[in-house]
Scaffold this motif. Structure first.
Motif, mmCIF file in Angstrom:
data_model
loop_
_atom_site.group_PDB
_atom_site.id
_atom_site.type_symbol
_atom_site.label_atom_id
_atom_site.label_comp_id
_atom_site.label_asym_id
_atom_site.label_seq_id
_atom_site.Cartn_x
_atom_site.Cartn_y
_atom_site.Cartn_z
ATOM 1 N N LEU A 21 3.129 7.078 2.974
ATOM 2 C CA LEU A 21 2.950 5.995 3.953
ATOM 3 C C LEU A 21 1.492 5.536 4.030
ATOM 4 O O LEU A 21 1.131 4.729 4.872
ATOM 5 N N SER A 22 0.661 6.046 3.151
ATOM 6 C CA SER A 22 -0.776 5.709 3.126
ATOM 7 C C SER A 22 -1.471 6.035 4.443
ATOM 8 O O SER A 22 -2.339 5.293 4.904
ATOM 9 N N GLY A 40 3.299 7.102 -5.480
ATOM 10 C CA GLY A 40 3.821 8.165 -4.614
ATOM 11 C C GLY A 40 5.339 8.153 -4.551
ATOM 12 O O GLY A 40 5.979 9.210 -4.553
ATOM 13 N N GLY A 77 4.158 2.932 -3.951
ATOM 14 C CA GLY A 77 3.287 3.021 -5.125
ATOM 15 C C GLY A 77 3.723 4.175 -5.996
ATOM 16 O O GLY A 77 4.891 4.582 -5.998
ATOM 17 N N ALA A 110 -6.596 3.628 5.367
ATOM 18 C CA ALA A 110 -6.135 2.470 4.595
ATOM 19 C C ALA A 110 -5.298 1.555 5.488
ATOM 20 O O ALA A 110 -5.498 0.338 5.537
ATOM 21 N N SER A 131 0.832 -1.196 0.000
ATOM 22 C CA SER A 131 0.000 0.000 0.000
ATOM 23 C C SER A 131 0.873 1.255 0.000
ATOM 24 O O SER A 131 0.631 2.207 -0.734
ATOM 25 N N LEU A 180 -6.722 1.859 -1.189
ATOM 26 C CA LEU A 180 -7.438 3.138 -1.215
ATOM 27 C C LEU A 180 -8.952 2.936 -1.153
ATOM 28 O O LEU A 180 -9.681 3.764 -0.619
ATOM 29 N N MET A 190 -6.009 8.228 6.269
ATOM 30 C CA MET A 190 -7.307 8.014 5.619
ATOM 31 C C MET A 190 -7.895 6.635 5.869
ATOM 32 O O MET A 190 -8.867 6.254 5.221
HETATM 33 N N1 PFF Z 1 1.040 5.298 -0.531
HETATM 34 C C1 PFF Z 1 0.601 5.264 -1.895
HETATM 35 C C2 PFF Z 1 1.730 5.749 -2.772
HETATM 36 O O1 PFF Z 1 2.747 6.231 -2.265
HETATM 37 O O2 PFF Z 1 1.595 5.661 -3.981
HETATM 38 C C3 PFF Z 1 -0.629 6.076 -2.134
HETATM 39 C C4 PFF Z 1 -1.710 5.853 -1.121
HETATM 40 C C5 PFF Z 1 -2.227 4.579 -0.928
HETATM 41 C C6 PFF Z 1 -2.134 6.922 -0.341
HETATM 42 C C7 PFF Z 1 -3.171 4.386 0.047
HETATM 43 C C8 PFF Z 1 -3.067 6.732 0.634
HETATM 44 C C9 PFF Z 1 -3.571 5.452 0.830
HETATM 45 F F1 PFF Z 1 -4.443 5.274 1.740
#
Ligand code: PFF
Length: 450
Positions: free
Chosen positions: A232-233, A28, A26, A238, A23, A328, A236
């Motif tokens: 780091l997700s 990001g 990605g 996740a 997660s 997500l 939100m």
């Molecule tokens: N962390 C993921 C990235 O760096 O691409 C994007 C992301 C995934 C943001 C899940 C937020 C989330 F809850």
């Protein structure tokens, strides 16, 4: 509190680490981090970002996993129950709502960018980049984003594959990430090797690691902090929903350290792969979201077996985006299953469809509506700004406040089971004081209040 989630459980700690790393790592790390570092002048921005990961991101990640495991439901219901347990207002469930909405908004544009990566798999594999110049590569990118039909087709395909995995539940997620993360790391290392051999590696390293604070604005500091949450997700739900599938005996603290470290290493390697090519070809580091699509193909076009490595790279990038995108939408799907009594499949269809429709706005913002702007921002820019710079930090701040101030110390200590009281007290200090104050200051500074 519940013993297990109705949606199932990870089979081991390793599976959770892989899924959460999946997660976190990605677009990001590989797409966004390099271009925002480029736009914000490099070194000083990178340093602030690293600091945010350590002082804000890591403690909040621990808090978020902890809340998830204790609540064992979708973030909305988890927050409602944990608030009740702590004798606090039911209103805390809005934090879960904020997350569900943020996930939906992020996925709507994330899927479009992942679509670019899919389109690149085909392009690199067909050999169009062989021997291409920087200009030629830029043209190919320009043609892709100018074509709404193509972008829409790729966005649709990506949404379908995402929802297919989510529909299969926890076990489906687990299987997908197991082979993907190691492979991505190997390819990135190869690309850094190419940058060392043929690119302007020293210049790139000094751009990324020499801090010149005069190049960062308070807006840049907000971007760095927002990106720490995004990458780091966090903020939100996740990681919270993934935490809700975590078996009781797994240690949360050390697991969070592994995830944050892996994520950071991948981002820095991506920077070290991309900037040597940028500088060797006289490209502009601050050229925005197209950066990796306009730089890496140059490397692939000139290295031995470049088409093979290039294809593999974009395939892995798609996979990395895929393992992030499923997280997500998972909070929304889990909620639909819990509260609307839908089957997982039905929940996926509804959540997926809504996200796909919103994604059309992003598709068009790169071509037909590129000139339609609000505060000088396109539709894509607005979604990106609103989610990464506002919603995730706000969500993270609230998670820190809840874990530090609302939840009882006994409950958080018993859930975390940290090895020493010093570790626990340091964590508590960070979530109680450091993270909330830091987030608040960065916010207020960016909107010019202080
Ligand atoms: N962390 C993921 C990235 O760096 O691409 C994007 C992301 C995934 C943001 C899940 C937020 C989330 F809850």
């Amino acid at each position: 509190m519940r013993k297990a989630s109705l949606h199932g459980q990870w089979s081991s700690r390793f599976a959770f680490v892989l899924a959460a790393t999946g997660s976190a790592v990605g677009l990001g790390n590989i797409w966004k981090f390099p271009y925002i570092a480029g736009e914000n002048g490099g070194g000083a921005f990178v340093l602030i970002y690293l600091l945010c990961i350590l002082a804000i991101g890591l403690p909040i990640m621990v808090a978020e996993i902890m809340l998830g495991r204790r609540g064992r439901q979708s973030p909305i219901n988890t927050m409602r129950d944990l608030a009740a347990e702590a004798g606090a207002s039911r209103f805390w469930s809005w934090l879960g709502w904020l997350g569900v909405i943020a996930g939906f908004l992020i996925l709507s544009y994330y899927s479009v960018i992942a679509g670019w990566a899919m389109a690149y798999v085909v392009r690199v594999a067909s050999g169009v980049f062989e021997g291409a110049t920087a200009d030629g590569v830029s043209n190919i990118f320009g043609q892709l984003i100018a074509d709404p039909e193509k972008l829409l087709a790729w966005h649709s395909l990506f949404m379908i594959v995402t929802m297919l995995v989510v529909a299969r539940g926890v076990k489906g997620l687990e299987r997908t990430v197991k082979f993907l993360m190691p492979a991505l790391l190997v390819i990135l290392i190869l690309l850094v090797g190419f940058g060392m051999e043929q690119g302007a590696f020293e210049q790139a390293a000094s751009f990324l690691f020499k801090a010149d604070f005069s190049k960062v604005s308070s807006e840049g500091v907000l971007t760095a902090m927002g990106h720490a949450f995004f990458t780091l997700s966090l903020g939100m739900g996740a990681i919270m929903v993934y935490g809700s599938y975590l078996p009781t005996k797994v240690s949360i603290g050390s697991t969070a350290v592994i995830i944050a470290l892996a994520d950071t290493v991948v981002a820095l390697l991506a920077g070290l792969a991309i900037f040597p090519i940028v500088f060797a070809n006289g490209l502009e580091p601050g050229s925005g979201p197209g950066l990796i699509f306009q730089t890496l193909p140059i490397a692939f076009g000139h290295m031995a077996y470049g088409s093979v490595f290039g294809t593999l790279f974009f395939v892995l990038l798609v996979f990395a985006a895929w393992s992030s995108s499923i997280s997500l939408i998972e909070p929304a799907v889990a909620w639909l299953v819990e509260n609307k009594k839908m089957s997982r499949m039905r929940a996926c269809i509804w959540a997926g469809l809504a996200t796909w429709i919103l994604g059309i706005g992003t598709v068009l913002s790169f071509n037909l509506t590129a000139d339609v702007k609000l505060f000088d921002k396109t539709f894509f820019d607005i979604l990106d700004y609103l989610t990464a710079n506002v919603m995730l930090p706000l969500g993270g701040l609230s998670i820190a406040v809840f874990a530090g101030w609302v939840m009882s110390k006994e409950n958080s200590a018993s859930e975390l089971q940290l090895k020493s009281p010093i570790l626990f007290n340091s964590w508590l200090f960070l979530v109680k004081f450091v993270s909330p104050v830091a987030v608040a200051i960065v916010f207020l500074k960016a909107i010019d209040v202080i």
